[in-house]
Motif scaffolding. Structure first.
Motif, PDB file in Angstrom:
ATOM      1  N   ALA A 147      61.127  22.091  30.144  1.00 31.63           N
ATOM      2  CA  ALA A 147      60.490  23.327  31.596  1.00 31.63           C
ATOM      3  C   ALA A 147      58.770  23.645  31.634  1.00 31.63           C
ATOM      4  O   ALA A 147      58.089  24.247  32.474  1.00 31.63           O
ATOM      5  CB  ALA A 147      61.169  24.590  30.487  1.00 31.63           C
ATOM      6  N   GLN A 148      58.520  22.742  30.253  1.00 31.55           N
ATOM      7  CA  GLN A 148      56.923  23.633  30.072  1.00 31.55           C
ATOM      8  C   GLN A 148      56.298  21.957  30.298  1.00 31.55           C
ATOM      9  O   GLN A 148      54.994  22.804  31.647  1.00 31.55           O
ATOM     10  CB  GLN A 148      56.357  22.900  28.938  1.00 31.55           C
ATOM     11  N   GLY A 149      56.840  21.350  30.344  1.00 28.58           N
ATOM     12  CA  GLY A 149      55.734  20.259  31.255  1.00 28.58           C
ATOM     13  C   GLY A 149      56.381  20.468  33.199  1.00 28.58           C
ATOM     14  O   GLY A 149      55.573  19.913  34.487  1.00 28.58           O
ATOM     15  N   LEU A 150      57.732  20.719  33.201  1.00 31.36           N
ATOM     16  CA  LEU A 150      57.581  21.357  35.117  1.00 31.36           C
ATOM     17  C   LEU A 150      56.457  22.407  35.736  1.00 31.36           C
ATOM     18  O   LEU A 150      55.649  22.897  36.303  1.00 31.36           O
ATOM     19  CB  LEU A 150      58.752  21.785  35.434  1.00 31.36           C
ATOM     20  N   SER A 151      56.273  23.467  34.567  1.00 28.28           N
ATOM     21  CA  SER A 151      55.573  24.703  34.361  1.00 28.28           C
ATOM     22  C   SER A 151      53.909  23.981  34.889  1.00 28.28           C
ATOM     23  O   SER A 151      53.434  23.964  35.715  1.00 28.28           O
ATOM     24  CB  SER A 151      55.363  25.257  33.130  1.00 28.28           C
ATOM     25  N   ARG A 152      53.523  22.945  34.125  1.00 22.52           N
ATOM     26  CA  ARG A 152      52.057  22.604  34.384  1.00 22.52           C
ATOM     27  C   ARG A 152      52.177  22.043  35.774  1.00 22.52           C
ATOM     28  O   ARG A 152      51.041  21.682  36.290  1.00 22.52           O
ATOM     29  CB  ARG A 152      52.522  21.941  32.904  1.00 22.52           C
ATOM     30  N   LEU A 153      53.196  20.830  36.192  1.00 22.19           N
ATOM     31  CA  LEU A 153      52.415  20.473  37.069  1.00 22.19           C
ATOM     32  C   LEU A 153      52.732  21.102  38.226  1.00 22.19           C
ATOM     33  O   LEU A 153      52.393  21.085  39.490  1.00 22.19           O
ATOM     34  CB  LEU A 153      54.531  19.130  37.267  1.00 22.19           C
TER      35      LEU A 153
END
Length: 528
Positions: A147-153
């Motif tokens: 989820a953090q990766g999706l948020s950053r992307l």
């Protein structure tokens, strides 16, 4: 206080609340789908390596000394691999749940991509080779960093990112245990500690989507199989109270063991971190010959408990073996959680007590499976001190929906018993011990953030006007939400229990002080 552009965007999101919540709804779907797919691969890999390990231990006794020495050499090489990746990314070590809690509190940072692949490889290798660790902690952290990766992307705001991390953690538990409601409740009750709709919506959607993906891959069967559990008679309810009181004390012992195993690994013989991991894996190798039931997470052991002879010595041996080996496995610091082993220890505790009740003619033998199931919920509630999650989790994992009443009673009695024994929630205790949590070395440009808090009934701000509250320095109240209404934080506005308030702060200590003021009952109980 100079307000940066990301914070202006955050305040704009608060001012367009319905649109913001709708966006979280769709982002929750994306988080659950992606997390569920990754965790389903993780589950498949663990099942494959577990089957592979069991086949090897079936062959080794008749394979000759050379083959046995080669196997232990493989364990030592695997220990070096686990040591290397744990040193490369220390935040991927252990359960991962305390780390996720720290991120949601704004006290810890996670490098999502590094943690993702290290957690996957470390969990597959460590649990696959037999360490008494569970997949749920890694699954929760994998869901959170996904989820953090999706948020950053997507370039999302930090406040929104915390909501998505909570949703990812919810998806992680749901996919690991095929338990969507428990995933949502764990994320809200234990991780975020906030039941607002803006947290609930993405967490619920992520858990549902992750469960759908998991069920497509593995089917809809529950994790634990006890067959048809008979309804538990109310005239034996007093035994459940006794069982839960004992589980409350046992849960405290388990927590103290997890926190104290560090002292064992500080002995001079463990002068290098590699030796700790090698010792744990070699211990797993030895147990593979003499007590293979305690290897791995232990869900298959639970499934076979009702089929075992009613022997206190057998159940007691398994209980002691699983307890000690779980401490050894978790204490060595490799990626892997104790969530599932904790449930196994609770089930074995219930098995021992159930056999005692049966031999004393206090209860018929037909109810042994009921006692085992109820004991799991009680033990979880005592250790984690999240009784609602424990009740829902065991109910979903065993499909024992008719046992909701007794599971609730057991969880609450065990919680009271644990607190009377001055027990603390295990994940909070582990969080406070993390070096990253103590350092709080978050750069200044990342500290300024909007924090959502819930006004608790009886807290120091309940019923007071905004202007009469002594807010800490470095803190500005920027928004108040009461139900579907948005209230401007005027000096004359009185806060009420149940209000959701949003504060701008650039100092961790100020955020903690406000949290204590606003959520006084919740947080003081955990810190005392």
């Amino acid at each position: 206080m100079h307000i940066q552009r990301p914070l202006i965007s955050t305040i704009q999101a608060l001012n367009h609340w319905p649109r913001f919540r709708l966006r979280l709804f769709f982002e929750g779907i994306a988080v659950g789908t992606i997390s569920g797919s990754i965790i389903s691969f993780f589950r498949w890999a663990l099942e494959y390596t577990t089957h592979w390990r069991e086949t090897i231990y079936d062959m080794l006794p008749n394979a000759g000394i050379i083959a046995n020495l080669i196997w232990f050499l493989v364990l030592l090489l695997a220990a070096f691999l686990l040591y290397s990746i744990s040193q490369y990314e220390p935040m991927a070590s252990g359960s991962g749940i305390p780390q996720v809690k720290g991120v949601i509190l704004g006290r810890i940072r996670m490098r999502w991509l590094r943690i993702l692949w290290v957690k996957l490889i470390g969990g597959i290798v460590g649990i696959g080779l037999g360490l008494s660790l569970g997949r749920e902690g890694p699954s929760i952290q994998i869901g959170a960093v996904t989820a953090q990766g999706l948020s950053r992307l997507l370039g999302r705001l930090r406040m929104e990112e915390r909501y998505l991390i909570t949703a990812g953690a919810s998806a992680g538990l749901a996919a690991a245990f095929n338990a969507p409601l428990a995933g949502v409740m764990f994320a809200l009750e234990e991780l975020h500690r906030n039941f607002s709709g803006v947290v609930l919506v993405p967490a619920m959607m992520a858990a549902l989507m992750a469960t759908i993906v998991s069920r497509i891959a593995f089917g809809s069967a529950s994790i634990f199989h006890f067959g048809s559990l008979p309804p538990f008679p109310m005239n034996y309810l007093w035994l459940i109270v006794v069982l839960s009181i004992i589980n409350g004390m046992a849960g405290n012992i388990f927590n103290k063991g997890l926190l104290g195993v560090r002292s064992f690994y500080e002995l001079p013989v463990f002068f290098h971190p590699y030796i700790k991991i090698a010792f744990a894996l070699v211990t797993a190798g030895v147990l593979g010959y003499c007590l293979p039931q305690v290897l791995g997470g232990g869900n298959e052991l639970i499934n076979h408990l009702s089929e075992m002879p009613l022997s206190i010595s057998l159940f007691g041996l398994l209980l002691v073996g699983k307890f000690l080996f779980t401490l050894i496995s978790y204490g060595c610091g490799v990626p892997g959680g104790f969530f599932l082993p904790m449930l196994v220890i609770g089930a074995l505790t219930g098995g021992v007590l159930g056999i005692v009740f049966i031999e004393l003619n206090l209860i018929p033998a037909i109810y042994l499976s009921d006692i085992i199931v109820i004991s799991m919920a009680a033990f979880f509630a005592a250790s984690v001190q999240a009784p609602v999650t424990g009740t829902i989790l065991i109910m979903e994992m065993t499909s024992s929906y008719d046992h909701l009443l007794v599971l609730c009673i057991a969880s609450m009695v065990a919680l009271v018993s644990a607190r009377l024994c001055k027990g603390e929630p295990i994940y909070d205790s582990l969080l406070y011990r993390l070096p990253e949590f103590k350092k709080t070395n978050i750069p200044d440009n990342e500290r300024r953030n909007v924090v959502e808090l819930t006004v608790e009934s009886g807290s120091s701000v309940d019923g007071k006007s905004v202007g009469s509250i002594s807010w800490p320095v470095h803190t500005v109240l920027v928004d108040i939400k009461r139900g579907d209404k948005q209230i401007l934080p005027d000096q004359e506005v009185h806060l009420r229990a149940g209000d959701y308030i949003y504060l701008l702060t650039d100092h961790i200590g100020a955020a903690e002080n406000v949290r204590n003021m606003v959520e006084q009952q919740m947080y003081n109980n955990y810190k005392n």
